[in-house]
Design an enzyme around this catalytic site. Structure first.
Site, PDB file in Angstrom:
ATOM      1  N   SER A 160       0.886  -1.293  -0.077  1.00  0.00           N
ATOM      2  CA  SER A 160      -0.069  -0.091   0.087  1.00  0.00           C
ATOM      3  C   SER A 160       0.722   1.220  -0.097  1.00  0.00           C
ATOM      4  O   SER A 160       1.783   1.331   0.452  1.00  0.00           O
ATOM      5  CB  SER A 160      -0.946  -0.133   1.278  1.00  0.00           C
ATOM      6  OG  SER A 160      -1.402   1.227   1.617  1.00  0.00           O
ATOM      7  N   TYR A 187      -1.101   0.565   9.942  1.00  0.00           N
ATOM      8  CA  TYR A 187      -1.617  -0.420   8.685  1.00  0.00           C
ATOM      9  C   TYR A 187      -0.118  -0.258   7.862  1.00  0.00           C
ATOM     10  O   TYR A 187       0.358  -0.971   7.276  1.00  0.00           O
ATOM     11  CB  TYR A 187      -2.656   0.104   8.177  1.00  0.00           C
ATOM     12  CG  TYR A 187      -3.004  -0.416   6.387  1.00  0.00           C
ATOM     13  CD1 TYR A 187      -3.679  -1.618   6.451  1.00  0.00           C
ATOM     14  CD2 TYR A 187      -2.780   0.325   5.661  1.00  0.00           C
ATOM     15  CE1 TYR A 187      -3.689  -2.234   5.336  1.00  0.00           C
ATOM     16  CE2 TYR A 187      -3.182  -0.419   4.049  1.00  0.00           C
ATOM     17  CZ  TYR A 187      -3.530  -1.488   4.105  1.00  0.00           C
ATOM     18  OH  TYR A 187      -3.861  -2.003   2.871  1.00  0.00           O
ATOM     19  N   LYS A 240       2.354  -3.208   6.591  1.00  0.00           N
ATOM     20  CA  LYS A 240       2.855  -3.316   4.887  1.00  0.00           C
ATOM     21  C   LYS A 240       4.318  -3.270   4.938  1.00  0.00           C
ATOM     22  O   LYS A 240       4.615  -3.883   4.134  1.00  0.00           O
ATOM     23  CB  LYS A 240       2.040  -2.543   4.356  1.00  0.00           C
ATOM     24  CG  LYS A 240       0.490  -2.598   4.284  1.00  0.00           C
ATOM     25  CD  LYS A 240       0.045  -4.028   3.375  1.00  0.00           C
ATOM     26  CE  LYS A 240      -1.330  -4.198   3.395  1.00  0.00           C
ATOM     27  NZ  LYS A 240      -1.561  -5.403   2.587  1.00  0.00           N
TER      28      LYS A 240
END
Lengths: 324, 324
Positions: free
Chosen positions: B126, B150, B154
């Site tokens: 991402s 997040y 990632k």
């Protein structure tokens, strides 16, 4: 009273830290109690209130450690670079997966305490988080581009530490240590082991093998300086760090030739004559991918102090390990 | 016959990928068999040889998947950004720890096979691996500085993928997807959910809430383009990637105002009138920390292709989801 935990407390730096804490306390505060955690301890080692024997690969051991809610946690334990490269599973388990578990357990303990438990956590990362091509001096904003498994694992741990710090779960400080020389004792599995060997063995009247060219330049700190970094990191105002909790430590940049001259200054030509050149292509290639020099402006501004030069690093070894 | 696994095959992109593979095969090769892995599947979903129900949080499920030695593995499963921020444990378990376990199991399987098992693994990373301050256009060498859990998770997964790729354990490709719009179906827990809502709801005659200013600029791709990226990544010559296996995908950079104009062009003023401005400071702050534009030169040179513009993104939604 502050309760201090040293994960990796049986290792060389952990033992030296424990010893110094027993003499000086933490930032002048001697009202502390030190617990060590490691797989094993040297006989007659540094004093500690408790020596826990355990394994980070056993996550229940991590859970028990975190549940004991120490005020200050030094996390020094790692599978070293050479072994992380030769044993993928072991390196990723201990340096990677177990570190993520450690962070997750810290969050759980913080949450269960209603936000009251916010320990200081000082983690020893490594300059191996950086990979070539390097500028002449690596700046503080150098991107994370590890080229070894060890470096990738340390980078993952830094990312966890930054997330814990950003969220206020722990007072997080990650310090990227230079290659520590002169290590006492025996060679270890790190590809960098010879950097200590070529000084230590001759000072002890033994032959040492130099597997790389004398023109190789690298970045160093003494065990004494490393312990100084750890203690300084434990007392740092983390508000000054912002969201990036990882700091490249200051060090001494010098060539192998310069290191040999420091040995000569300390112990004469006879000592230098004990170094045998035996080129090893594998080690030469690994070391060729390592950083040579840094501009650790942030750490210097925050008060971290390195050895003055490589002569001082040799002197620190003689004073700390050869003088009774 | 090539055996293809889609981890996260029950999700929106996974289903669309499975459907496209069933029609076109993989790079013109229709001699493939597709297996899906997810917690649940939509009724009457995309065709597949097998639909495995499992959980990445249950590491035994990961072991079983990897032991089945698929030739091509698409790893699309993740806890989305909003939920990773609100549930620290869940995000780090699924996006972080489970991914490291996946990588470790792949190494074990590779080793046990005597080096013969080297699957293609395509992982959806991402743009959240990047954090502010941003340049106007984020270049391919932008450092990993995530500012969310997040993004940190990632980034850890990218580091594992790079290590697997460098060691020749898998043919690793990580692709950093732009924010996918227009997603069909219902809003999800991602903070970016409104980007789809403001187009999708009005096109379906329903009211939509816009929680940010119209001047907000962001980086987008359609689900159709995302599936195109995945299929292209599966056929890529990984020798061209060097040691950095992570690629920022091309996309469309535009403001919310421009997106609304694309809605107007497709469905008129009546549709636009269904958008209700209801500023939400939390979402505004989160989105304010996101990247706005990229210069994905590497991905473009490797043949990845984005939607032509936001009109094309709206058209893709109408064609793929509103036209029977």
């Amino acid at each position: 009273m502050r309760r201090v935990l040293i994960i990796g407390g049986g290792g060389m730096v952990g033992q030296k830290l424990a010893h110094r804490l027993s003499v000086e306390g933490l930032d002048g505060d001697t009202d502390i109690e030190v617990t060590l955690f490691d797989m094993a301890y040297p006989e007659g080692g540094a004093p500690a209130a408790e020596r826990i024997v355990g394994q980070l690969g056993n996550f229940a051991d991590i859970d028990a450690l975190v549940a004991a809610r120490y005020d200050v946690i030094f996390h020094l334990a790692a599978i070293v670079s050479g072994e992380s490269e030769s044993d993928f599973q072991k390196g990723w388990l201990i340096n990677g997966a177990a570190f993520l578990h450690f962070g997750m357990k810290l969050e759980e303990e913080h949450r269960v305490s209603g936000g009251a438990y916010v320990p200081r956590v000082v983690f020893t990362s490594s300059i191996a988080v950086f990979g070539p091509p390097f500028p002449d001096q690596i700046p503080d904003d150098q991107p994370l581009t590890p080229q070894t498994s060890y470096g990738a694992q340390k980078a993952c741990a830094e990312l966890m530490m930054n997330d814990l710090g950003r969220r206020g779960i722990v007072e997080a400080v990650s310090i990227r240590l230079p290659t520590i020389v002169v290590r006492p004792g025996k060679p270890n599995l790190a590809a960098s082991s010879f950097f200590s060997g070529i000084i230590r063995e001759p000072l002890n009247g033994q032959e040492a093998i130099l597997p790389v060219d004398e023109s190789v330049r690298h970045w160093h700190a003494s065990p004494r300086a490393a312990v100084g970094f750890l203690i300084h990191a434990a007392g740092l105002d983390t508000a000054l760090l912002g969201d990036n909790r990882a700091l490249s430590m200051p060090g001494v940049s010098c060539t192998v030739a310069e290191q040999i001259e420091s040995l000569r200054a300390a112990a004469g030509d006879k000592a230098v004559a004990l170094i045998r050149h035996e080129p090893n292509e594998t080690i030469q290639r690994i070391v060729g991918g390592w950083a040579r020099d840094f501009d650790p402006a942030r750490a210097l501004a925050l008060g971290f102090r390195a050895d003055a030069d490589f002569d001082a690093i040799v002197r620190a070894y003689i004073e700390d390990y050869l003088t009774d």
